[in-house]
Structure formats: structure tokens, C-alpha cells
Design a protein around this motif. Structure first.
Motif: not given
Length: 350
Positions: A104-132
Motif C-alpha cells: 500500500d505504501a509502494g515500498l519493499t522490505a528493504g526500505d524499512i529500518d524498524l519493526v515494532i510488534l504489539s502482542n500480548w496473547t502469545d507472549r513467550l519467555y523468549g525469544p521475541e517475535i518481531a525479529p522473526r
């Protein structure tokens, strides 16, 4: 936000002693100027994902309930909801919503510098989900991390992204994703199961400098004395809420709405769209009545999607923008409350 009864043989933690005391006054911020006006930070792409399984609440679905659930949930107000299958994890749904936001933004993954995920329903001890999620999207070397804030997670994610975008680290574009499997956090067979759904919503946030559009202000506060209002507890991780949740949710949502509008010299009548986190029917009805909102300016997908927790606001923004209801330049306010206790809002021009 819903109440679920304990399973036989389990004793969920009850609210602390201070929960029985008269509620404290809602703390207001002392800031007098808008946070983001003139920064150029705004949404440039939106996307959403709903699971493959659509559940029709009119198809003879029966559920057990108690008096507290009846109070918190009212007459339900949900006709259909989506339930994820085993393949449709938080990560899976987030990736697909993110891909649509990037397109929708006319971008590719390579244009992104930061990814933030909000989630509480599947919180784990680790690792965090956003890097995956970032890796699944084909990104490398980006900063990616999870935030929570319960149902207010999207507000936290966007405000955090704006802070990074206007900071000294050279971050140009961020991807904020809210992905929740709320259907797994309510007792099976309960009335709460009939109002909760699964989904992911995503937004590309960047400094675009587009005239007349972008974030104007945001606000997010906490009050730990109200942590008892709603939460998910061991051993099942099912949500339990206090009887005063409705009144407190309405009070905090309307207070933050009036505060952020007042700080910007605006009133409710100036808004084109009011996009709240869709909690329950009694909460939404109470907010609408308290603020005197015209029904046609109240944007929600609760009736056909259910309570999507932190994914409520971004999926509404994506759907309503895609079908032409929210148009460029519209003034939008998106408030949310969440377990912890969090309360906040985003004010922006679409």
C-alpha cells in the motif's frame, strides 16, 4: 477485554485490596503542546489480515455465562468473528498484514529500518517475535522488537515509532504491526469466546512531509493501581476482568479524548472519525454516549470481527481506508485502554 470463569479446581487470583477502595482520580498529563505537529510523521501504508476460519455466532452457538460476563459483554453485538488455525500464528498473520501495508505504501522490505510488534496473547519467555517477522519479510540488519500494553499496544507502537523516527539514529521508515490471537485467551465455551477474534493490522510510519496529513499528537499513560481491572492469569492464561472495568474504561477513554482534543484546540465535533479500540458493546456504547459522538463518525469492525485487542484500531484504519470511507485529510482520533493499566490515543490526519 472480557471476563472468563475459572475451570473447576482452579482458583484465579482475585483483585487486590485496593480494588475495593473508591477509584482514584484519573491522572492527566501536564504537556500543553502537540507532540508531532510539524514533524512530518504519518501513516503511508496500511494492511490487515483475518484468518481463514469465519465463525458465525448465529449458527446455533451456545455458551455458558455468569452475571459478571453478562454485565461486561452486554448483548454481545458480534455477528461473526475470525479464529486462527494452527498455521496462523501471530508471526504468520503479522507477516501477511505487513506485506499488504508495504504494498500500500509502494515500498519493499528493504526500505524499512524498524519493526515494532504489539502482542500480548502469545507472549513467550523468549525469544521475541518481531525479529522473526522481520526475517520472514526478508529484512536484515533492522531493529525489531515487541511491545505489549494490552489492547493499547498499537498506540504504544506508533508513539514509539514516532520517537525513533524523530530521534538521532537515522531511522527513516518504521513498520508497526499488531497481531493477536484473542480467541485463545478466553475460556472455551464461555460467552467471552463469542466476542473475541484473531487478526493482524499493520501500518508503515515514516517522515513523509505530506502537507495536511500525518500525526498531530499522541498520548499514553499508565496507572498501576488499576492493574486489577483486566488481566490473564495462570494456569490457563484466560482473561479475567473486574466488575468496574466498564466504568473505568469509559472514564479513561473519554478523559484522554477530551485532553488530547483540548490540547490541540479541538472538540469532538471537529473529528471526521473516532476509531476506538473495540472492547465490548457496553464500553463502546458508553463512550459514544458520554462524548456525544454521532454514530456515523464512530468507526469500528467489532460487529463483524469481534474484539481484536491491539489489532482493533489498525484493522479498522486499513479496512475503512481501503473502501474509501476514511479519506486523505480526514481528522481521526484513536483512543485505547489496556490491561496494566494503560490509556492513550493517537490524533492524526489520514
Amino acid at each position: 477485554m472480557t471476563d472468563t470463569a475459572p475451570t473447576e479446581g482452579t482458583t484465579p487470583p482475585g483483585p487486590p485490596a485496593e480494588a475495593c477502595a473508591p477509584p482514584a482520580a484519573i491522572t492527566r498529563t501536564t504537556r500543553t503542546t502537540p507532540a508531532w505537529q510539524g514533524s512530518g510523521v504519518g501513516f503511508t501504508g496500511l494492511g490487515h489480515y483475518f484468518p481463514r476460519t469465519l465463525v458465525d455466532n448465529s449458527a446455533g452457538t451456545e455458551a455458558t455465562s455468569n452475571s459478571l460476563e453478562d454485565k461486561l459483554l452486554g448483548d454481545l453485538g458480534v455477528l461473526t468473528r475470525y479464529r486462527s488455525d494452527e498455521e496462523e500464528t501471530v508471526q504468520y498473520m503479522a507477516v501477511r498484514a505487513a506485506e499488504r501495508a508495504l504494498a500500500d505504501a509502494g515500498l519493499t522490505a528493504g526500505d524499512i529500518d524498524l519493526v515494532i510488534l504489539s502482542n500480548w496473547t502469545d507472549r513467550l519467555y523468549g525469544p521475541e517475535i518481531a525479529p522473526r517477522i522481520a526475517s520472514d519479510l526478508g529484512m536484515s540488519g533492522v531493529l525489531a522488537f515487541d511491545v505489549c500494553a494490552g489492547c493499547a499496544g498499537f498506540v504504544m507502537g506508533v508513539q514509539t515509532a514516532a520517537l525513533h523516527l524523530t530521534g538521532p539514529m537515522g531511522i527513516r521508515r518504521a513498520l508497526v504491526i499488531s497481531s493477536e490471537r484473542f480467541s485463545r485467551r478466553v475460556r472455551p465455551g464461555s460467552k467471552g469466546e463469542l466476542v473475541t477474534g484473531d487478526a493482524a493490522g499493520a501500518a508503515v510510519v515514516e517522515v513523509s512531509g505530506t502537507e495536511g496529513r500525518g500525526l498531530i499528537d499522541s498520548q499514553l499513560s499508565t496507572d498501576g493501581t488499576r492493574h486489577h481491572l483486566t488481566g490473564a492469569y495462570p494456569p490457563n492464561g484466560w482473561v479475567r476482568s473486574s466488575p468496574d472495568l466498564i466504568e473505568e474504561a469509559i472514564a479513561h477513554a473519554t478523559t484522554v479524548t477530551r485532553e488530547i482534543l483540548g490540547r490541540n484546540g479541538l472538540t469532538v465535533a471537529d473529528l471526521d472519525w473516532f476509531v476506538p479500540h473495540s472492547g465490548t458493546s457496553p464500553i463502546m456504547d458508553g463512550i459514544q454516549k458520554e462524548l456525544g459522538l454521532a454514530p456515523e463518525r464512530f468507526a469500528s469492525n467489532f460487529r463483524i470481527r469481534g474484539n481484536l485487542s491491539s489489532a482493533s484500531i489498525p484493522t479498522v484504519l486499513s479496512e475503512f481506508t481501503a473502501d474509501g470511507q476514511i479519506t486523505p485529510g480526514n481528522l481521526v482520533l484513536a483512543p485505547a485502554v489496556g490491561g496494566g493499566w494503560f490509556y492513550g490515543a493517537l490524533l492524526f490526519r489520514a
